[in-house]
Design a protein around this motif. Structure first.
Motif, PDB file in Angstrom:
ATOM      1  N   ARG A   1      30.084 -85.397  29.171  1.00 46.09           N
ATOM      2  CA  ARG A   1      30.415 -85.771  27.791  1.00 46.09           C
ATOM      3  C   ARG A   1      29.198 -86.419  27.134  1.00 46.09           C
ATOM      4  NH1 ARG A   1      36.094 -86.032  27.611  1.00 46.09           N
ATOM      5  NH2 ARG A   1      37.029 -86.676  29.577  1.00 46.09           N
TER       6      ARG A   1
ATOM      7  N   LEU B   1      33.875 -69.841  31.920  1.00 44.97           N
ATOM      8  CA  LEU B   1      34.868 -70.910  31.820  1.00 44.97           C
ATOM      9  C   LEU B   1      34.749 -71.617  30.482  1.00 44.97           C
ATOM     10  CD1 LEU B   1      34.520 -72.496  35.377  1.00 44.97           C
ATOM     11  CD2 LEU B   1      36.187 -70.799  34.602  1.00 44.97           C
ATOM     12  N   ARG B   2      35.840 -72.228  30.072  1.00 45.64           N
ATOM     13  CA  ARG B   2      35.881 -72.967  28.792  1.00 45.64           C
ATOM     14  C   ARG B   2      35.339 -72.100  27.672  1.00 45.64           C
ATOM     15  NH1 ARG B   2      33.325 -77.066  32.360  1.00 45.64           N
ATOM     16  NH2 ARG B   2      35.065 -77.756  33.609  1.00 45.64           N
ATOM     17  N   ASP B   3      35.810 -70.860  27.691  1.00 41.80           N
ATOM     18  CA  ASP B   3      35.317 -69.849  26.761  1.00 41.80           C
ATOM     19  C   ASP B   3      36.537 -69.071  26.261  1.00 41.80           C
ATOM     20  OD1 ASP B   3      34.311 -67.575  25.563  1.00 41.80           O
ATOM     21  OD2 ASP B   3      33.521 -66.705  27.420  1.00 41.80           O
TER      22      ASP B   3
ATOM     23  N   ARG C   1      32.755 -84.335  35.167  1.00 38.64           N
ATOM     24  CA  ARG C   1      33.199 -83.984  33.804  1.00 38.64           C
ATOM     25  C   ARG C   1      32.880 -85.124  32.844  1.00 38.64           C
ATOM     26  NH1 ARG C   1      38.814 -81.175  32.111  1.00 38.64           N
ATOM     27  NH2 ARG C   1      37.870 -79.625  33.470  1.00 38.64           N
TER      28      ARG C   1
ATOM     29  N   SER D   1      36.763 -65.577  27.411  1.00 41.12           N
ATOM     30  CA  SER D   1      36.623 -65.306  28.844  1.00 41.12           C
ATOM     31  C   SER D   1      37.562 -64.179  29.279  1.00 41.12           C
ATOM     32  CB  SER D   1      36.957 -66.570  29.640  1.00 41.12           C
ATOM     33  OG  SER D   1      37.034 -66.258  31.013  1.00 41.12           O
TER      34      SER D   1
ATOM     35  N   GLY E   1      42.859 -70.600  33.178  1.00 39.25           N
ATOM     36  CA  GLY E   1      41.418 -70.473  32.919  1.00 39.25           C
ATOM     37  C   GLY E   1      40.538 -71.159  33.939  1.00 39.25           C
ATOM     38  N   ARG E   2      41.002 -71.227  35.187  1.00 42.15           N
ATOM     39  CA  ARG E   2      40.180 -71.857  36.227  1.00 42.15           C
ATOM     40  C   ARG E   2      39.838 -70.852  37.315  1.00 42.15           C
ATOM     41  NH1 ARG E   2      43.594 -77.051  37.721  1.00 42.15           N
ATOM     42  NH2 ARG E   2      43.144 -78.412  35.964  1.00 42.15           N
TER      43      ARG E   2
END
Ligand SMILES: N[C@@H](CCC(=O)N[C@@H](CS)C(=O)NCC(=O)O)C(=O)O
Length: 194
Positions: free
Chosen positions: A110, A34-36, A106, A39, A48-49
């Motif tokens: 950060r 994820l967050r790639d 989330r 991917s 993308g989930r």
């Protein structure tokens, strides 16, 4: 069908347990990233989930509740999506709890100077309010119970900032019993340190 998942996702965990419990044939699982930008999920699903269920014709289903809706076409057992207002209310409440926890988590991921204390306080209050209701009235529908077990299982290992057990002996006992199920143990998320 290929179910794309990551082991840390409580949403994907629901689907991973649900299809096994219902004995649905023809699903294989693929661990993705994820967050790639590289991917291997993105060519199937630009969102993308996970979970994402890619059907034989390439159709990519995203969103847990929509995937469960599709799975209900593939088995003859008890419906995954509730058929009564009470069941829908229970499932919606648990998804609301989990969605809020995801926002809170989330925020905690950060850098400290980028975190919003206001968002964290709002989500902590939402989570506590909902958990206190669940302490008094745990869900009865099987999918709402599965969703709650996955939400609290996430908090046990990936969102320990929330001390959800404090003052909630009934919910704690309920979770401990649900967490003993073999499929739950077989899909434990990795500990994140948060
Ligand atoms: N509303 C979605 C939420 C799914 C979701 O947020 N999944 C997370 C993992 S727990 C994800 O894929 N995050 C990737 C990202 O935010 O880029 C559902 O019900 O399936």
């Amino acid at each position: 069908m290929i179910l794309h998942y990551v082991p840390g996702s409580p949403y994907a965990r629901m689907v991973r347990i649900a299809w096994r419990e219902r004995g649905i044939a023809g699903i294989t699982e693929h661990e993705t990233t994820l967050r790639d930008p590289a991917s291997d999920l993105l060519p199937h699903n630009p969102v993308g989930r996970v979970p994402t269920l890619v059907l034989a014709d390439g159709t990519a289903l995203t969103e847990t509740l929509l995937i469960l809706t599709h799975l209900d076409r593939l088995h003859a057992g008890p419906r995954l999506i509730p058929e009564t207002p009470q069941g829908l209310a229970e499932l919606g409440q648990v998804f609301g709890l989990l969605d809020g926890i995801a926002v809170w988590n989330r925020e905690l991921r950060r850098p400290v100077h980028e975190r919003s204390p206001g968002v964290i306080a709002l989500e902590e209050t939402r989570a506590n309010r909902t958990a206190t209701r669940l302490e008094a009235a745990p869900p009865t529908h099987a999918t709402a119970r599965l969703a709650l077990a996955c939400a609290l299982g996430y908090c046990e290992r990936r969102h320990t900032a929330w001390h959800w057990r404090h003052g909630r002996p009934a919910l704690s006992a309920w979770f401990d019993s649900a967490a003993a199920a073999p499929l739950f143990q077989a899909t434990l998320p990795p500990i994140s340190g948060l």
